[in-house]
Design a protein around this motif. Structure first.
Motif, PDB file in Angstrom:
ATOM      1  N   LYS A 480       0.721  -1.257   0.020  1.00  0.00           N
ATOM      2  CA  LYS A 480       0.098  -0.020   0.095  1.00  0.00           C
ATOM      3  C   LYS A 480       0.822   1.280   0.055  1.00  0.00           C
ATOM      4  N   LYS A 481       1.821   1.239   0.662  1.00  0.00           N
ATOM      5  CA  LYS A 481       2.855   2.557   0.825  1.00  0.00           C
ATOM      6  C   LYS A 481       3.558   2.574  -0.523  1.00  0.00           C
ATOM      7  N   ALA A 482       3.936   1.534  -0.830  1.00  0.00           N
ATOM      8  CA  ALA A 482       4.584   1.716  -2.317  1.00  0.00           C
ATOM      9  C   ALA A 482       3.699   2.364  -3.190  1.00  0.00           C
ATOM     10  N   ALA A 483       2.585   1.606  -3.374  1.00  0.00           N
ATOM     11  CA  ALA A 483       1.650   2.053  -4.354  1.00  0.00           C
ATOM     12  C   ALA A 483       1.501   3.592  -4.299  1.00  0.00           C
ATOM     13  N   GLU A 484       1.298   3.938  -3.119  1.00  0.00           N
ATOM     14  CA  GLU A 484       0.994   5.408  -3.083  1.00  0.00           C
ATOM     15  C   GLU A 484       2.405   6.355  -3.434  1.00  0.00           C
ATOM     16  N   GLU A 485       3.279   5.770  -3.263  1.00  0.00           N
ATOM     17  CA  GLU A 485       4.524   6.554  -3.600  1.00  0.00           C
ATOM     18  C   GLU A 485       4.584   6.654  -5.358  1.00  0.00           C
ATOM     19  N   VAL A 486       4.023   5.222  -5.867  1.00  0.00           N
ATOM     20  CA  VAL A 486       4.089   5.367  -7.337  1.00  0.00           C
ATOM     21  C   VAL A 486       2.885   6.563  -7.774  1.00  0.00           C
ATOM     22  N   GLN A 487       1.861   6.456  -7.129  1.00  0.00           N
ATOM     23  CA  GLN A 487       0.939   7.468  -7.225  1.00  0.00           C
ATOM     24  C   GLN A 487       1.132   9.100  -7.432  1.00  0.00           C
ATOM     25  N   ARG A 488       1.964   9.134  -6.187  1.00  0.00           N
ATOM     26  CA  ARG A 488       2.686  10.376  -6.030  1.00  0.00           C
ATOM     27  C   ARG A 488       3.527  10.886  -7.347  1.00  0.00           C
ATOM     28  N   HIS A 489       4.384   9.875  -7.708  1.00  0.00           N
ATOM     29  CA  HIS A 489       5.220  10.190  -8.602  1.00  0.00           C
ATOM     30  C   HIS A 489       4.493  10.404 -10.030  1.00  0.00           C
ATOM     31  N   PHE A 490       3.400   9.302 -10.064  1.00  0.00           N
ATOM     32  CA  PHE A 490       2.798   9.435 -11.496  1.00  0.00           C
ATOM     33  C   PHE A 490       2.008  11.026 -11.492  1.00  0.00           C
ATOM     34  N   ALA A 491       1.624  11.523 -10.356  1.00  0.00           N
ATOM     35  CA  ALA A 491       0.799  12.647 -10.614  1.00  0.00           C
ATOM     36  C   ALA A 491       1.971  13.943 -10.744  1.00  0.00           C
ATOM     37  N   ALA A 492       3.331  13.623 -10.655  1.00  0.00           N
ATOM     38  CA  ALA A 492       4.111  14.613 -11.136  1.00  0.00           C
ATOM     39  C   ALA A 492       4.670  14.481 -12.460  1.00  0.00           C
ATOM     40  N   ILE A 493       4.872  13.335 -13.060  1.00  0.00           N
ATOM     41  CA  ILE A 493       5.302  12.979 -14.445  1.00  0.00           C
ATOM     42  C   ILE A 493       4.399  12.776 -15.467  1.00  0.00           C
ATOM     43  N   VAL A 494       2.981  12.376 -15.096  1.00  0.00           N
ATOM     44  CA  VAL A 494       1.796  12.233 -15.856  1.00  0.00           C
ATOM     45  C   VAL A 494       1.980  11.349 -17.049  1.00  0.00           C
ATOM     46  N   THR A 495       1.905  10.011 -16.657  1.00  0.00           N
ATOM     47  CA  THR A 495       2.107   8.919 -17.582  1.00  0.00           C
ATOM     48  C   THR A 495       0.757   8.945 -18.553  1.00  0.00           C
ATOM     49  N   HIS A 496      -0.343   9.196 -17.892  1.00  0.00           N
ATOM     50  CA  HIS A 496      -1.584   9.425 -18.413  1.00  0.00           C
ATOM     51  C   HIS A 496      -2.751  10.012 -17.597  1.00  0.00           C
ATOM     52  N   VAL A 497      -3.872  10.073 -17.932  1.00  0.00           N
ATOM     53  CA  VAL A 497      -4.647  10.804 -16.909  1.00  0.00           C
ATOM     54  C   VAL A 497      -6.234   9.891 -16.913  1.00  0.00           C
ATOM     55  N   PRO A 498      -6.661   9.714 -15.538  1.00  0.00           N
ATOM     56  CA  PRO A 498      -7.671   8.829 -15.453  1.00  0.00           C
ATOM     57  C   PRO A 498      -8.871   9.698 -15.600  1.00  0.00           C
ATOM     58  N   LEU A 499      -9.979   9.131 -16.299  1.00  0.00           N
ATOM     59  CA  LEU A 499     -10.963  10.085 -16.761  1.00  0.00           C
ATOM     60  C   LEU A 499     -12.485   9.554 -15.958  1.00  0.00           C
ATOM     61  N   GLY A 500     -12.349   8.692 -15.239  1.00  0.00           N
ATOM     62  CA  GLY A 500     -13.470   8.409 -14.595  1.00  0.00           C
ATOM     63  C   GLY A 500     -13.878   6.799 -14.963  1.00  0.00           C
ATOM     64  N   GLU A 501     -14.852   6.214 -14.005  1.00  0.00           N
ATOM     65  CA  GLU A 501     -15.028   4.735 -14.164  1.00  0.00           C
ATOM     66  C   GLU A 501     -16.464   4.488 -14.609  1.00  0.00           C
ATOM     67  N   TRP A 502     -16.744   3.466 -15.466  1.00  0.00           N
ATOM     68  CA  TRP A 502     -17.821   3.296 -15.830  1.00  0.00           C
ATOM     69  C   TRP A 502     -17.793   1.604 -15.773  1.00  0.00           C
ATOM     70  N   PHE A 503     -19.294   0.977 -15.905  1.00  0.00           N
ATOM     71  CA  PHE A 503     -19.690  -0.282 -16.154  1.00  0.00           C
ATOM     72  C   PHE A 503     -20.371  -0.811 -17.229  1.00  0.00           C
ATOM     73  N   GLY A 504     -19.793  -1.801 -17.844  1.00  0.00           N
ATOM     74  CA  GLY A 504     -20.439  -1.997 -19.297  1.00  0.00           C
ATOM     75  C   GLY A 504     -21.760  -2.875 -18.691  1.00  0.00           C
ATOM     76  N   VAL A 505     -22.578  -2.861 -19.719  1.00  0.00           N
ATOM     77  CA  VAL A 505     -23.791  -3.778 -19.860  1.00  0.00           C
ATOM     78  C   VAL A 505     -24.037  -4.603 -21.061  1.00  0.00           C
ATOM     79  N   SER A 506     -24.297  -6.162 -20.827  1.00  0.00           N
ATOM     80  CA  SER A 506     -24.483  -6.778 -22.177  1.00  0.00           C
ATOM     81  C   SER A 506     -26.038  -7.144 -21.891  1.00  0.00           C
ATOM     82  N   ALA A 507     -26.346  -7.605 -23.052  1.00  0.00           N
ATOM     83  CA  ALA A 507     -27.616  -8.178 -23.209  1.00  0.00           C
ATOM     84  C   ALA A 507     -27.889  -9.715 -23.918  1.00  0.00           C
ATOM     85  N   VAL A 508     -28.671 -10.509 -23.242  1.00  0.00           N
ATOM     86  CA  VAL A 508     -28.631 -11.931 -24.213  1.00  0.00           C
ATOM     87  C   VAL A 508     -29.979 -12.411 -23.996  1.00  0.00           C
ATOM     88  N   ARG A 509     -30.680 -13.149 -25.199  1.00  0.00           N
ATOM     89  CA  ARG A 509     -31.973 -13.614 -24.929  1.00  0.00           C
ATOM     90  C   ARG A 509     -31.959 -14.581 -23.776  1.00  0.00           C
TER      91      ARG A 509
END
Length: 530
Positions: A480-509
């Motif tokens: 957990k601590k190591a992951a937070e350090e990764v996230q802190r550095h991520f925010a400094a260098i910006v490898t990508h940007v998270p834009l929110g979360e969503w759930f897929g929906v399927s339909a079957v007969r």
């Protein structure tokens, strides 16, 4: 028939009885065919060459994995019968199950698996990091191989069992020896289905048939683990790009399933008594990815300004719309998971155009156009560039959208590193399923390994050291601590940007039987048709 009947009169009695039985009418079992419209057309068949979800889904049809995660997120053996870890925790010994066969009836061997792991690890973020610690990977005998690491690490089994992105699919040695930067041309697997290559027509359909010699495990299906029991004879992925036509085909029974339902179509399908809606339990995360190699995003301050300018709600409203199926979330490793955190994310993703404009001025932004790629044939993605363009322009960026189908876009992302004038690109938006991004090792866009990194090619030695630290963490608290350090550095260098979360929906007969708890990846074992 008259001639044949006359001839039968001259046969001995025993022979006559046998011949009569052969001529008697036989009640043949009808072939069970399940037809599905997937979220995308399948045009790339090599699951190491691209992390596109449609190619990953194809991989699960025809290949198998050494290990798999069950529904409780526990790692279980799959192709492996048993394994052992030495007392010093450096040597893993894996023994394959007996009777495993490739589709060409050749036995699966340890040499096949060693070659497959090596090819996969060149391209996969977790595989790359794992192999940094591997001292030896070699066959012991026909069914046994060993993996020796330089020092104890906790990521070997989880890497080999990873569910998405680039799963470690096993291939015959002759196929796995293909250059990982070239696509394979032989699609022999050992999985529960066999690809009918002669019936594959990109833009129309992909066909799979049940593998009659597949040997499922004896355990019940759970997540992506357990016995892969196939309940239909044939699966056809039918490509219908128009969402209204998809819905009409499902309602008329011309197809049995829509993997990714357009949210605007839900009110119609929810009223149809012959159709069942299945909401996904595993979220996806939208992400905005920049090209680090060319202006303007080769400037870290301009990448930081973009993350300040963007805001999640508009992306989710434009692409999903139905609030039942999306949520804002700044956590890099997704909300509701052990590593979820908003460390270092408080001042970003707030749509602060004024602050972003000031940051651009300080960074010396010269008006270089941000060329955004747009996939026109994926409903859950195609609005993302439009929203990004509006938000970035409010902050002072100059933006141009260039559109194409998804497969053309993927090829451009992978093969073109130069500026747009040379066929390259500046940024794009896509989505990863949660099981791709649960930690710093799995998350493909965190790998900052320069030329070895995924499209975008971030290059950052500190990030790689932090990912190493996570790999060596021994306890949940340390991880957990190591992951937070990764996230802190991520925010400094910006490898990508998270834009929110969503759930897929399927339909079957309603005549389609599905598993009570759907796995996080669309697979077709465990499905039946009445």
């Amino acid at each position: 028939m008259q001639i044949l009947t006359a001839c039968l009169r001259f046969l001995p009695a025993a022979t006559l009885a046998l011949a009569t039985a052969v001529l008697a009418p036989v009640t043949a079992r009808a072939e069970t065919v399940l037809r599905a419209v997937m979220h995308s057309d399948l045009k790339i068949l090599d699951p190491v060459w691209t992390a596109a979800n449609i190619t990953r889904n194809h991989g699960y049809m025809i290949y198998d994995t050494l290990f798999a995660f069950d529904a409780d997120d526990k790692i279980q053996p799959q192709m492996v019968e048993r394994y052992a870890l030495s007392d010093d925790k450096k040597t893993y010994t894996f023994t394959l199950r007996e009777g495993l066969l490739w589709h060409d009836n050749q036995p699966v061997t340890s040499e096949d698996c060693v070659a497959s792991i090596k090819r996969w690890a060149v391209k996969d973020a977790a595989g790359q990091l794992m192999m940094r610690y591997v001292e030896e990977l070699a066959p012991v005998d026909a069914r046994t191989f060993k993996l020796v690491v330089k020092q104890p690490i906790s990521i070997v089994l989880s890497s080999l069992a990873k569910r998405s992105g680039l799963p470690a699919f096993m291939m015959p040695k002759r196929v796995a020896e293909t250059d990982p930067f070239k696509q394979i041309e032989d699609y022999t697997g050992s999985g529960p289905f066999i690809l009918k290559k002669d019936e594959w027509k990109p833009g129309e359909k992909t066909v799979y048939v049940k593998n009659p010699k597949y040997k499922p495990r004896s355990e019940p299906m759970s997540g992506l683990a357990g016995g892969k029991v196939v309940g239909v004879d044939r699966v056809e992925w039918v490509w219908i790009p128009d969402t209204e036509t998809q819905v009409n085909a499902l309602q008329r029974g011309e197809i049995d399933m829509i993997e990714s339902v357009n949210y605007d179509s839900l009110p119609i399908l929810e009223k149809d008594k012959n159709v069942r809606i299945i909401a996904g339990r595993t979220p996806f995360q939208y992400v905005f990815r920049m090209n680090w190699l060319i202006p303007p995003f080769n400037n870290v301050k301009i990448r930081q300004a973009a993350m300040v300018a963007l805001s999640q709600e508009e992306f989710l409203q434009a692409n999903i719309g139905d609030k039942r199926f999306f949520r804002t979330c700044k956590a890099l490793f997704t909300c509701g998971t052990p590593l979820a955190s908003e460390v270092a994310m408080e001042d970003v993703l707030n749509g602060n155009a004024q602050k972003a404009r000031e940051m651009l001025k300080e960074a010396g932004y010269d008006g270089t156009v941000v060329v955004l790629l747009q996939p026109t044939d994926l409903n859950v993605l195609k609005q993302l560039p439009i929203v990004a363009k509006a938000q970035l322009e409010r902050a002072g960026f100059k933006v141009e959208i260039q559109s194409s189908d998804w497969t053309t876009m993927v090829n451009r992302l992978v093969t073109k590193k130069g500026p747009p004038s040379e066929g390259g690109w500046v940024a794009f938006a896509t989505a990863w399923t949660q099981v791709d991004i649960l930690d710093p090792l799995m998350t493909p866009y965190l790998a900052a390994t320069c030329d070895k990194a995924r499209a975008g090619w971030p290059c950052d030695e500190t990030m790689e050291k932090l990912r190493d630290a996570y790999a060596l963490a021994a306890t949940p608290e340390e991880r957990k601590k190591a992951a937070e350090e990764v996230q802190r550095h991520f925010a400094a260098i910006v490898t990508h940007v998270p834009l929110g979360e969503w759930f897929g929906v399927s339909a079957v007969r309603n005549n389609i039987g599905t598993r009570p708890v759907p796995p996080p990846v669309t697979v077709f074992w465990g499905m039946t048709k009445k």
